[in-house]
Write an enzyme that holds these catalytic residues in place. Structure first.
Site, mmCIF file in Angstrom:
data_model
loop_
_atom_site.group_PDB
_atom_site.id
_atom_site.type_symbol
_atom_site.label_atom_id
_atom_site.label_comp_id
_atom_site.label_asym_id
_atom_site.label_seq_id
_atom_site.Cartn_x
_atom_site.Cartn_y
_atom_site.Cartn_z
ATOM 1 N N ASP A 51 -1.521 0.533 -12.033
ATOM 2 C CA ASP A 51 -2.918 0.939 -11.394
ATOM 3 C C ASP A 51 -3.626 -0.385 -10.730
ATOM 4 O OD1 ASP A 51 -4.019 -0.283 -13.693
ATOM 5 O OD2 ASP A 51 -4.854 1.520 -14.473
ATOM 6 N N GLU A 67 -3.290 -8.948 4.806
ATOM 7 C CA GLU A 67 -3.238 -7.844 5.940
ATOM 8 C C GLU A 67 -4.301 -6.823 5.474
ATOM 9 O OE1 GLU A 67 -3.225 -4.988 7.318
ATOM 10 O OE2 GLU A 67 -1.418 -4.611 8.413
ATOM 11 N N GLU A 102 -0.275 2.956 -6.854
ATOM 12 C CA GLU A 102 -0.183 3.673 -7.875
ATOM 13 C C GLU A 102 0.380 5.154 -7.667
ATOM 14 O OE1 GLU A 102 -4.086 5.097 -9.504
ATOM 15 O OE2 GLU A 102 -4.218 3.119 -9.125
ATOM 16 N N PRO A 145 0.791 -1.172 0.011
ATOM 17 C CA PRO A 145 -0.168 0.073 0.006
ATOM 18 C C PRO A 145 0.793 1.372 0.236
ATOM 19 C CG PRO A 145 0.138 -0.511 2.354
ATOM 20 C CD PRO A 145 0.952 -1.684 1.464
ATOM 21 N N TRP A 146 -0.031 2.381 0.065
ATOM 22 C CA TRP A 146 0.791 3.610 -0.118
ATOM 23 C C TRP A 146 1.210 4.410 1.118
ATOM 24 C CZ3 TRP A 146 -2.729 6.295 2.613
ATOM 25 C CH2 TRP A 146 -4.219 6.002 2.366
ATOM 26 N N SER A 204 -7.599 -3.247 1.446
ATOM 27 C CA SER A 204 -8.954 -3.070 1.941
ATOM 28 C C SER A 204 -9.384 -4.519 2.227
ATOM 29 C CB SER A 204 -9.704 -2.438 1.111
ATOM 30 O OG SER A 204 -10.021 -2.915 -0.019
ATOM 31 N N PRO A 206 3.663 -1.777 -6.053
ATOM 32 C CA PRO A 206 3.563 -0.672 -5.248
ATOM 33 C C PRO A 206 2.073 -0.132 -5.521
ATOM 34 C CG PRO A 206 5.010 -0.003 -6.829
ATOM 35 C CD PRO A 206 4.702 -1.455 -7.238
ATOM 36 N N CYS A 250 -2.714 0.747 9.723
ATOM 37 C CA CYS A 250 -3.596 -0.262 10.087
ATOM 38 C C CYS A 250 -3.700 -0.354 11.578
ATOM 39 C CB CYS A 250 -3.583 -1.494 9.189
ATOM 40 S SG CYS A 250 -1.787 -2.231 9.778
#
Length: 465
Positions: free
Chosen positions: A204, A243, A176, A148-149, A224, A174, A276
């Protein structure tokens, strides 16, 4: 929702080529560059190269792999300024936060490099008369890691370090909006580990789906819940580590230590609350409710976006945050001012916030907010506090705050969470496992336990005599 890199959606036809992705600086909201948008031929080429590299990488002894992973950690530290600039460009984080995370990424590589050399196995020896047996731990093959970012480099290290140490090759996708630091990591990995042992595919959400659907042997996904369910469906019988975020309960008792509120404010605003395991839902007893709301409001008001923490990562996340706040139904709302600089007026900045006097079905309680926001709820007694804590499907992390250590340990044991803290929050290290339950996913990150996520056992039995 965690920092999702994919979102579940019906499979649709997509062009075989795609226009580059515009990259936005979250501090200003302005375009800062572009990144390639991978499609079928890019994925196929990367998977084929990773597959060809598996034999060479897996053939190294654990010691040989350890030396190479150590060298990659050296390259990260030697080029810390470059990594810092790239991480800041994609995330907008303060330099101190980024430097800490770069250090954590290098440490993880070193930890797993040497943990793989001390691996233990189930019982071996003369377990059946006339036979000798032992267990080999073997790599799975090609691992696809979709990260995630919110922590681009560090989350990649969480996934890549144990996978590589176990003898797998890894393809990283990674988010986007944050490809920058992983492009640099892939370049350094080619030097330290050899070609195609660790490679990066940018793009993407469709790129991520293509990678999951490709001929990889395992998928490690952070994102998510909806996207995680989609990954699980696409994976079929292949191994998956998921996760999927959290909505952490925080039980604050009337005898909580004096540092409780400042510590919770600091943990909640670290990375603008985009973690998270961040403290999210503060639960206290009726007798302490008003004092807790007051103390948290004061502590959060001391944390200023632009000075103490960065912006939200992207326009979609900012819009989602604003939607949740607008629909929260809070009768008390304490929001700190911003401390942004010139040219940052259009960035995705949001002030530290406390919401209280909320309806039970408020989206600020039932959804993972993923921003610098704490809610406060009142419980009749301890049993009611536990019921509130367990009222959401996520079960990733939690904390308890009280001077009564015996009571705290009892509550920590009763909380349904993969990780529980007492009088602290977000305290993590490579030696301790991190993983979710329920809607927070499955699998283990960190610690020696994570090595087995990326290995499979083989029993070898030999007849003797």
């Amino acid at each position: 929702m965690t920092a999702a890199t994919m979102t579940a959606a019906p499979t649709t036809a997509a062009p075989t080529t795609a226009t580059p992705i515009q990259l936005i600086d979250p501090r200003t909201g302005h375009v800062r560059g572009e990144s390639p948008n991978g499609r079928e031929h890019d994925i196929a080429r990367a998977v084929d190269a990773a597959r060809k590299a598996t034999g060479r990488w897996a053939a190294h002894t654990p010691r040989e792999r350890a030396y190479r992973l150590d060298r990659l950690a050296d390259l990260i530290e030697e080029n810390a300024d470059q990594y810092t600039a790239r991480e800041q460009a994609g995330t907008g984080k303060p330099r101190a936060e980024v430097m800490q995370e770069i250090g954590e990424a290098a440490d993880l590589l070193r930890f797993y490099a040497w943990a793989a050399r001390t691996a233990t196995a189930p019982a071996a020896g003369g377990l059946k008369a006339g036979h000798e047996s032992w267990v080999r731990w073997e790599p799975i093959g090609v691992v696809a890691a979709v990260v995630p970012w919110n922590y681009p480099l560090m989350m990649a290290a969480w996934r890549c370090a144990p996978a590589l140490a176990a003898g797998n090759t890894v393809l990283v996708k990674p988010a986007e909006s944050t490809p920058d630091s992983l492009d640099l990591l892939a370049s350094h990995a080619a030097d330290a580990l050899g070609p195609d042992v660790l490679a990066v595919v940018t793009g993407d959400r469709h790129t991520g789906r293509l990678l999951v659907d490709s001929d990889v042997d395992m998928i490690a996904f952070t994102g998510s819940n909806a996207a995680g369910a989609d990954v699980q469906t696409r994976a079929g019988i292949r191994r998956v580590s998921l996760e999927l975020g959290g909505n952490s309960p925080v039980i604050v008792l009337p005898d909580a230590p004096g540092h409780t509120y400042a510590d919770l404010a600091a943990a909640c605003t670290y990375n603008a609350g985009q973690s998270c395991a961040v403290p999210a839902r503060v639960i206290t007893l009726e007798e302490n409710y008003r004092d807790t709301v007051q103390a948290l409001g004061e502590a959060m008001s001391e944390r200023l976006a632009g000075r103490d923490f960065g912006p939200l990562n992207n326009a979609d996340q900012a819009a989602r945050y604003d939607r949740i706040v607008a629909a929260a139904g809070a009768h008390r709302d304490v929001t700190a001012p911003l401390a942004t600089g010139p040219g940052e007026e259009n960035g995705y900045w949001r002030g530290a916030r406390v919401l209280a006097d909320l309806p039970d079905d408020s989206p600020a309680l039932t959804e993972e907010v993923f921003g610098p926001l704490l809610t406060v709820q009142s419980a009749r007694d301890i049993e009611h506090a536990l019921d509130i804590a367990h009222s959401v499907p996520q079960a990733l992390a939690a904390s308890v705050w009280t001077k009564d250590l015996g009571h705290a340990l009892d509550l920590a044991g009763r909380l349904d969470a993969g990780e529980a803290w007492v009088n602290c929050h977000l305290v993590q290290t490579a030696e301790l496992p991190h993983g979710g339950r329920g809607a927070s996913g499955q699998g283990t990150d960190l610690s020696v336990l994570a090595l087995h996520e990326y290995q499979r056992p083989k029993t070898v039995t030999v007849r003797i005599g």
